[in-house]
Write an enzyme that holds these catalytic residues in place. Sequence first.
Site, mmCIF file in Angstrom:
data_model
loop_
_atom_site.group_PDB
_atom_site.id
_atom_site.type_symbol
_atom_site.label_atom_id
_atom_site.label_comp_id
_atom_site.label_asym_id
_atom_site.label_seq_id
_atom_site.Cartn_x
_atom_site.Cartn_y
_atom_site.Cartn_z
ATOM 1 N N ASP A 216 9.252 10.445 22.394
ATOM 2 C CA ASP A 216 8.459 9.328 22.924
ATOM 3 C C ASP A 216 8.129 9.549 24.406
ATOM 4 O OD1 ASP A 216 7.188 6.815 22.907
ATOM 5 O OD2 ASP A 216 8.985 5.867 23.734
ATOM 6 N N HIS A 217 6.856 9.329 24.753
ATOM 7 C CA HIS A 217 6.392 9.546 26.133
ATOM 8 C C HIS A 217 6.659 10.976 26.600
ATOM 9 C CE1 HIS A 217 5.929 5.189 26.154
ATOM 10 N NE2 HIS A 217 5.186 5.320 27.216
ATOM 11 N N GLU B 148 -0.951 10.258 12.689
ATOM 12 C CA GLU B 148 -1.398 10.661 14.024
ATOM 13 C C GLU B 148 -2.416 9.642 14.543
ATOM 14 O OE1 GLU B 148 -2.432 15.068 15.095
ATOM 15 O OE2 GLU B 148 -4.317 14.020 14.752
ATOM 16 N N HIS C 233 -1.580 10.684 21.320
ATOM 17 C CA HIS C 233 -1.660 9.736 20.201
ATOM 18 C C HIS C 233 -0.523 8.713 20.263
ATOM 19 C CE1 HIS C 233 -4.624 12.235 18.158
ATOM 20 N NE2 HIS C 233 -3.855 13.281 18.325
ATOM 21 N N CYS D 18 -9.193 19.367 19.739
ATOM 22 C CA CYS D 18 -7.729 19.345 19.806
ATOM 23 C C CYS D 18 -7.182 20.561 20.549
ATOM 24 C CB CYS D 18 -7.113 19.294 18.401
ATOM 25 S SG CYS D 18 -7.594 17.820 17.486
ATOM 26 N N HIS E 257 -0.181 16.270 23.106
ATOM 27 C CA HIS E 257 -0.025 17.606 22.541
ATOM 28 C C HIS E 257 -1.325 18.395 22.690
ATOM 29 C CE1 HIS E 257 -1.562 16.945 18.125
ATOM 30 N NE2 HIS E 257 -2.306 16.335 18.978
ATOM 31 N N HIS F 143 -4.277 16.163 24.886
ATOM 32 C CA HIS F 143 -4.690 14.786 24.631
ATOM 33 C C HIS F 143 -3.471 14.103 24.019
ATOM 34 C CE1 HIS F 143 -5.218 16.879 20.850
ATOM 35 N NE2 HIS F 143 -5.181 15.715 20.234
#
Lengths: 146, 146, 146, 146, 146, 146
Positions: B79-80, B125, B41, B33, B14, B39
């Site tokens: 996800d991914h 996170e 998580h 951020c 994100h 980047h």
Amino acid sequence: MMYICRRVEFCASHRLHSPVLSGTENEVLYGRCNNPNGHGHNYVLEVIVAGEVAPDTGMVMDLKKLKDLLEEQIVDRVDHKNLNVDVDFLKGVIPTTENLVASFWKLVDGKLSPGCRLHEMRLWESDNNMAFYRGEGGKVKVHSEK
Amino acid sequence: MMYICRRVEFCASHRLHSPVLSGTENEVLYGRCNNPNGHGHNYVLEVIVAGEVAPDTGMVMDLKKLKDLLEEQIVDRVDHKNLNVDVDFLKGVIPTTENLVASFWKLVDGKLSPGCRLHEMRLWESDNNMAFYRGEGGKVKVHSEK
Amino acid sequence: MMYICRRVEFCASHRLHSPVLSGTENEVLYGRCNNPNGHGHNYVLEVIVAGEVAPDTGMVMDLKKLKDLLEEQIVDRVDHKNLNVDVDFLKGVIPTTENLVASFWKLVDGKLSPGCRLHEMRLWESDNNMAFYRGEGGKVKVHSEK
Amino acid sequence: MMYICRRVEFCASHRLHSPVLSGTENEVLYGRCNNPNGHGHNYVLEVIVAGEVAPDTGMVMDLKKLKDLLEEQIVDRVDHKNLNVDVDFLKGVIPTTENLVASFWKLVDGKLSPGCRLHEMRLWESDNNMAFYRGEGGKVKVHSEK
Amino acid sequence: MMYICRRVEFCASHRLHSPVLSGTENEVLYGRCNNPNGHGHNYVLEVIVAGEVAPDTGMVMDLKKLKDLLEEQIVDRVDHKNLNVDVDFLKGVIPTTENLVASFWKLVDGKLSPGCRLHEMRLWESDNNMAFYRGEGGKVKVHSEK
Amino acid sequence: MMYICRRVEFCASHRLHSPVLSGTENEVLYGRCNNPNGHGHNYVLEVIVAGEVAPDTGMVMDLKKLKDLLEEQIVDRVDHKNLNVDVDFLKGVIPTTENLVASFWKLVDGKLSPGCRLHEMRLWESDNNMAFYRGEGGKVKVHSEK
């Protein structure tokens, strides 16, 4: 011989995609990790240094110096970054856990305090996946050529 | 009244960037951020459901059904993924932990087994940062308008 | 040479009891683990594979294939099972952590991708107890004969 | 050859200060760890024993005996103690993680069950710092002489 | 209403000893924690802040500001310290987990961003012991008078 | 009002099977948890007690007494046991996480130090599944009658 381990963390995004494979081959091989817009992880890196314990200090190497070295050489350059785009030393490198840990090795090897040597680097991509490297068998070739 | 908790994980990328702030304001507010290329998580989501224990089954709600609901409504869609680009229900949403957990709440609320209600959602996170929501005070407004 | 690690989990019940010891000897040796009706654990298995990194893929072995192999050969056969009764390849084996990890080794060894070899298997029975095996010194004899 | 690991915990306070360095040198070298009144940690010790699996028991060594040995030799003597003042076997030893693990090694080495040998001791001072020792290269000299 | 949690860590030493109890009473009550030369812990502090999510930022409070506040008010003053001797705001306070968390509360309460309030503080002394406080029932009296 | 939490662990085996459902209904409802020979878990129990902090001791309740109570009432009776067969207070109880935590509540409620009350019990069956109970709405009926 004594071994010390320092653990650091960073978060980053990446996409697994090989320039020498077709789009379909990439999808089959990397699955969801080939998502064009990427995804990301909280990475954990464990760096193990081997050396003798200095009797005057009780230490193999000043842990603060090791931490500073890891932050300067690795964490500051990959934390909160896109590993495919933002990191100079990863240009042309498929950012698999294997290639990342081999690339990190090169950045730290030879920069430790006198009498110390890099013994092992362990990189966790998640709680379930990890790669580690001990510098065996010559340098890993991390660049794929088209 | 009994509470059950189901934990699921996903990894995603994100970028924090507000459309109503200037470039400089975004950099100052979000710091690293706000990195343009993003980047990522390993997120951990804990979903807590409240209800009565059914004497015939000893359960508040079939945990398998809860897991399937969470995977269908949330995990399979994030996800991914790149949370700024790839996820329909997050279009126009700044993907802070607060906004993510409020968005996830809407996807699950009202879809639980009869007699059950959503009590709390906790989204980690990283090991150090978390947001949780209990549905208090009306729906959280997650969309920023330019 | 690079090493990759995949972590999988399963939960199972077992009882430690040796057929070549008397009832009293079993009680003394295994203590609470000799309880006739058994007990159980959430097991964590870490499987480490060694090999060269393929330049075209940046991988030692497709982690998805490794995960599928571990699920097919091990997890699907022991998860939510009674290790003394339900598992064919553990018939006649005292299900200590040592014997379990040696038995798991045999199921995976030789089935990895070409160029890869099994380096180590680590089995955690709890946060406090673990056994690991590296295939050294020939096959471990896991069957006790009365 | 099989390896078993037993994990124990203790909490203790300590101060890092070398008798052969000046006050300023100590401050520079150890930083906050040189605080005159000390600080403390929840330590985690992992002890790895190597041996053959006995077919009659399925065990390398009775884990209960190993636990009792570790408690008697180590935990009972350092838990809830000031490592600089309260512990006889640490008199004159700078209580770095390296020196602690080397000192613990001496207390356990040679006291294991027949056929077993101490393979490795790992001591975590925190989630981020650890030292491990394998008995390589002769005994570590843990005492600093003024 | 949304809740955010920030986790910070520090390591410190302490001794539990009440000035209004006799030596024997202290030994009986606190056991090993009454050791005259003290012991120590790696403490984990979780601070939970409640507030509305600002639509322009998607945040309850700037997490960086919260982190800075916690470091300035708490971590920098207790990390690598002896809690009985080195910390001004703990003078005369028996450093139990209960008293520590109540003391920390006072240092942060009222200093958060506008519209935010302190919801809960959780302090882990070890993996097994924790105290949390929600500011209920007036200020906790943390000072024992002789 | 202050809250303290004590965490204890035990390992046990169980089988989920309802006497008021048919064999097929049990299989469909409980899935692999209905395996006739059972399976097991490393359980983690967190017990939260609320009370005032006594100024003379800085404690809500002597943690050692709380630990002893939990061991006597719960851990010693379920650790290394088969929950369907070996535990008197679970006779006729389907050992779901919900029923277990409600049963444990009854064993501790009312036995705490004067001025303390049981606030919450949290029982983790695995890292992913948990139930917690706060004594709300009267006693949970944990027995299924055929």
